[in-house]
Design a protein around this motif. Structure first.
Motif, PDB file in Angstrom:
ATOM      1  N   ARG A   5       0.711  -1.313  -0.021  1.00  0.00           N
ATOM      2  CA  ARG A   5      -0.055   0.031   0.014  1.00  0.00           C
ATOM      3  C   ARG A   5       1.074   1.302   0.016  1.00  0.00           C
ATOM      4  N   ALA A   6       1.834   1.284   0.858  1.00  0.00           N
ATOM      5  CA  ALA A   6       2.713   2.532   0.890  1.00  0.00           C
ATOM      6  C   ALA A   6       3.510   2.717  -0.205  1.00  0.00           C
ATOM      7  N   MET A   7       3.868   1.603  -1.103  1.00  0.00           N
ATOM      8  CA  MET A   7       4.591   1.840  -2.336  1.00  0.00           C
ATOM      9  C   MET A   7       3.562   2.117  -3.404  1.00  0.00           C
ATOM     10  N   GLY A   8       2.377   1.675  -3.174  1.00  0.00           N
ATOM     11  CA  GLY A   8       1.488   1.910  -4.451  1.00  0.00           C
ATOM     12  C   GLY A   8       1.529   0.787  -5.291  1.00  0.00           C
ATOM     13  N   ALA A  59      18.439  12.766  10.838  1.00  0.00           N
ATOM     14  CA  ALA A  59      17.374  13.388   9.844  1.00  0.00           C
ATOM     15  C   ALA A  59      16.042  13.568  10.640  1.00  0.00           C
ATOM     16  N   ARG A  60      15.474  14.778  10.347  1.00  0.00           N
ATOM     17  CA  ARG A  60      14.319  15.345  11.045  1.00  0.00           C
ATOM     18  C   ARG A  60      12.932  14.495  10.328  1.00  0.00           C
ATOM     19  N   ARG A  61      12.321  13.751  10.970  1.00  0.00           N
ATOM     20  CA  ARG A  61      11.087  13.099  10.622  1.00  0.00           C
ATOM     21  C   ARG A  61      10.019  13.258  11.340  1.00  0.00           C
ATOM     22  N   ALA A  62       8.936  12.851  10.727  1.00  0.00           N
ATOM     23  CA  ALA A  62       7.559  12.803  11.780  1.00  0.00           C
ATOM     24  C   ALA A  62       7.938  11.784  12.627  1.00  0.00           C
ATOM     25  N   GLY A  63       8.468  10.722  12.230  1.00  0.00           N
ATOM     26  CA  GLY A  63       8.562   9.803  13.384  1.00  0.00           C
ATOM     27  C   GLY A  63       9.121   8.355  12.574  1.00  0.00           C
ATOM     28  N   TRP A  64       9.434   7.592  13.212  1.00  0.00           N
ATOM     29  CA  TRP A  64      10.201   6.148  12.957  1.00  0.00           C
ATOM     30  C   TRP A  64       9.114   5.096  13.748  1.00  0.00           C
ATOM     31  N   VAL A  65       9.408   4.214  12.951  1.00  0.00           N
ATOM     32  CA  VAL A  65       8.653   2.635  12.991  1.00  0.00           C
ATOM     33  C   VAL A  65       9.672   1.780  13.177  1.00  0.00           C
ATOM     34  N   GLY A  66       9.812   0.550  13.538  1.00  0.00           N
ATOM     35  CA  GLY A  66      10.646  -0.525  13.455  1.00  0.00           C
ATOM     36  C   GLY A  66      10.195  -1.909  13.908  1.00  0.00           C
ATOM     37  N   ARG A 125      19.059 -15.989  12.354  1.00  0.00           N
ATOM     38  CA  ARG A 125      19.365 -14.680  12.585  1.00  0.00           C
ATOM     39  C   ARG A 125      18.158 -13.569  12.904  1.00  0.00           C
ATOM     40  N   ILE A 126      18.589 -12.671  13.520  1.00  0.00           N
ATOM     41  CA  ILE A 126      17.835 -11.795  14.279  1.00  0.00           C
ATOM     42  C   ILE A 126      17.924 -10.531  13.618  1.00  0.00           C
ATOM     43  N   VAL A 127      17.035  -9.823  13.263  1.00  0.00           N
ATOM     44  CA  VAL A 127      16.991  -8.722  12.383  1.00  0.00           C
ATOM     45  C   VAL A 127      16.193  -7.635  12.922  1.00  0.00           C
ATOM     46  N   PHE A 128      16.760  -6.483  12.786  1.00  0.00           N
ATOM     47  CA  PHE A 128      16.168  -5.144  13.291  1.00  0.00           C
ATOM     48  C   PHE A 128      15.985  -4.254  12.311  1.00  0.00           C
ATOM     49  N   VAL A 129      14.876  -3.673  11.902  1.00  0.00           N
ATOM     50  CA  VAL A 129      14.567  -2.675  10.674  1.00  0.00           C
ATOM     51  C   VAL A 129      14.120  -1.485  11.249  1.00  0.00           C
ATOM     52  N   VAL A 130      14.374  -0.471  10.876  1.00  0.00           N
ATOM     53  CA  VAL A 130      14.110   0.831  11.242  1.00  0.00           C
ATOM     54  C   VAL A 130      13.176   1.640   9.877  1.00  0.00           C
ATOM     55  N   ALA A 131      12.336   2.020   9.647  1.00  0.00           N
ATOM     56  CA  ALA A 131      11.644   2.710   8.624  1.00  0.00           C
ATOM     57  C   ALA A 131      11.164   3.866   9.121  1.00  0.00           C
ATOM     58  N   GLU A 132      10.779   4.750   8.083  1.00  0.00           N
ATOM     59  CA  GLU A 132      10.096   6.084   7.867  1.00  0.00           C
ATOM     60  C   GLU A 132       8.526   5.626   8.253  1.00  0.00           C
ATOM     61  N   ALA A 133       7.998   6.446   9.489  1.00  0.00           N
ATOM     62  CA  ALA A 133       6.869   6.262   9.646  1.00  0.00           C
ATOM     63  C   ALA A 133       5.663   6.445   8.763  1.00  0.00           C
ATOM     64  N   THR A 135       6.301   6.665   5.405  1.00  0.00           N
ATOM     65  CA  THR A 135       6.145   6.071   4.066  1.00  0.00           C
ATOM     66  C   THR A 135       6.415   4.570   4.356  1.00  0.00           C
ATOM     67  N   LEU A 136       7.068   4.057   5.231  1.00  0.00           N
ATOM     68  CA  LEU A 136       7.212   2.582   5.596  1.00  0.00           C
ATOM     69  C   LEU A 136       8.572   2.472   4.966  1.00  0.00           C
ATOM     70  N   ARG A 137       9.499   3.347   4.290  1.00  0.00           N
ATOM     71  CA  ARG A 137      10.439   2.993   3.671  1.00  0.00           C
ATOM     72  C   ARG A 137      11.669   2.730   4.522  1.00  0.00           C
ATOM     73  N   PRO A 138      12.264   1.505   4.456  1.00  0.00           N
ATOM     74  CA  PRO A 138      13.081   1.207   5.262  1.00  0.00           C
ATOM     75  C   PRO A 138      14.289   1.983   5.152  1.00  0.00           C
ATOM     76  N   VAL A 139      15.174   2.410   6.278  1.00  0.00           N
ATOM     77  CA  VAL A 139      16.095   3.198   6.183  1.00  0.00           C
ATOM     78  C   VAL A 139      17.539   2.739   6.795  1.00  0.00           C
ATOM     79  N   GLN A 140      17.360   1.574   7.611  1.00  0.00           N
ATOM     80  CA  GLN A 140      18.352   1.142   8.449  1.00  0.00           C
ATOM     81  C   GLN A 140      18.053  -0.371   8.783  1.00  0.00           C
TER      82      GLN A 140
END
Length: 146
Positions: A5-8, A59-66, A125-133, A135-140
């Motif tokens: 949905r976020a990517m269209g 980076a200034r963002r409205a928020g982060w999700v992970g 393997r344990i993974v942690f992902v950070v994304a922009e709240a 757009t949900l675009r993963p950034v780290q």
């Protein structure tokens, strides 16, 4: 489905790889890593618990999700129907657990998680992902072999 949905994107499929917030069809190659991630990320293990330490975002963002994910390798299945009937398929990067964390704004953060035990004979393997709240675009992202 949230990413689609976020990517269209009109659909989701298996196996699907998202890289840099976009559908990536050239797996197993990956695009170059960004040179300036928006925050530092470090994973450590203490017994059964895994800790994700995130530095102050640059980076200034409205928020982060992970989210956390536990992935395993070396699973095998025998296909009994469909176009692959009779084939034996090997599955790596199989997501065995997925756990979102509470969204956050700015500031350093620490999250911890107790992943499920790996299935016998399958490296985990344990993974942690950070994304922009927004757009949900993963950034780290970072993975820890267990």
């Amino acid at each position: 489905r949230d990413w689609a949905r976020a990517m269209g994107a009109p659909n989701v499929y298996t196996p699907q790889v998202i890289a840099g917030g976009a559908d990536w069809r050239r797996w197993p190659s990956l695009p170059p890593r960004p040179s300036n991630p928006p925050m530092s990320l470090r994973l450590t293990r203490d017994g059964d618990r895994v800790h994700a330490d995130l530095g102050q975002p640059v980076a200034r963002r409205a928020g982060w999700v992970g989210y956390w994910a536990a992935v395993e390798h070396g699973h095998v299945s025998r296909v009994t129907a469909g176009e692959n009937r009779g084939e034996t398929l090997r599955h790596d990067h199989l997501v065995r657990a997925y756990e979102p964390v509470a969204a956050w704004g700015s500031g350093a953060q620490r999250f911890e998680w107790t992943p499920p035990a790996a299935e016998a004979g399958h490296p985990q393997r344990i993974v942690f992902v950070v994304a922009e709240a927004d757009t949900l675009r993963p950034v780290q992202a970072l993975a820890l072999d267990c």
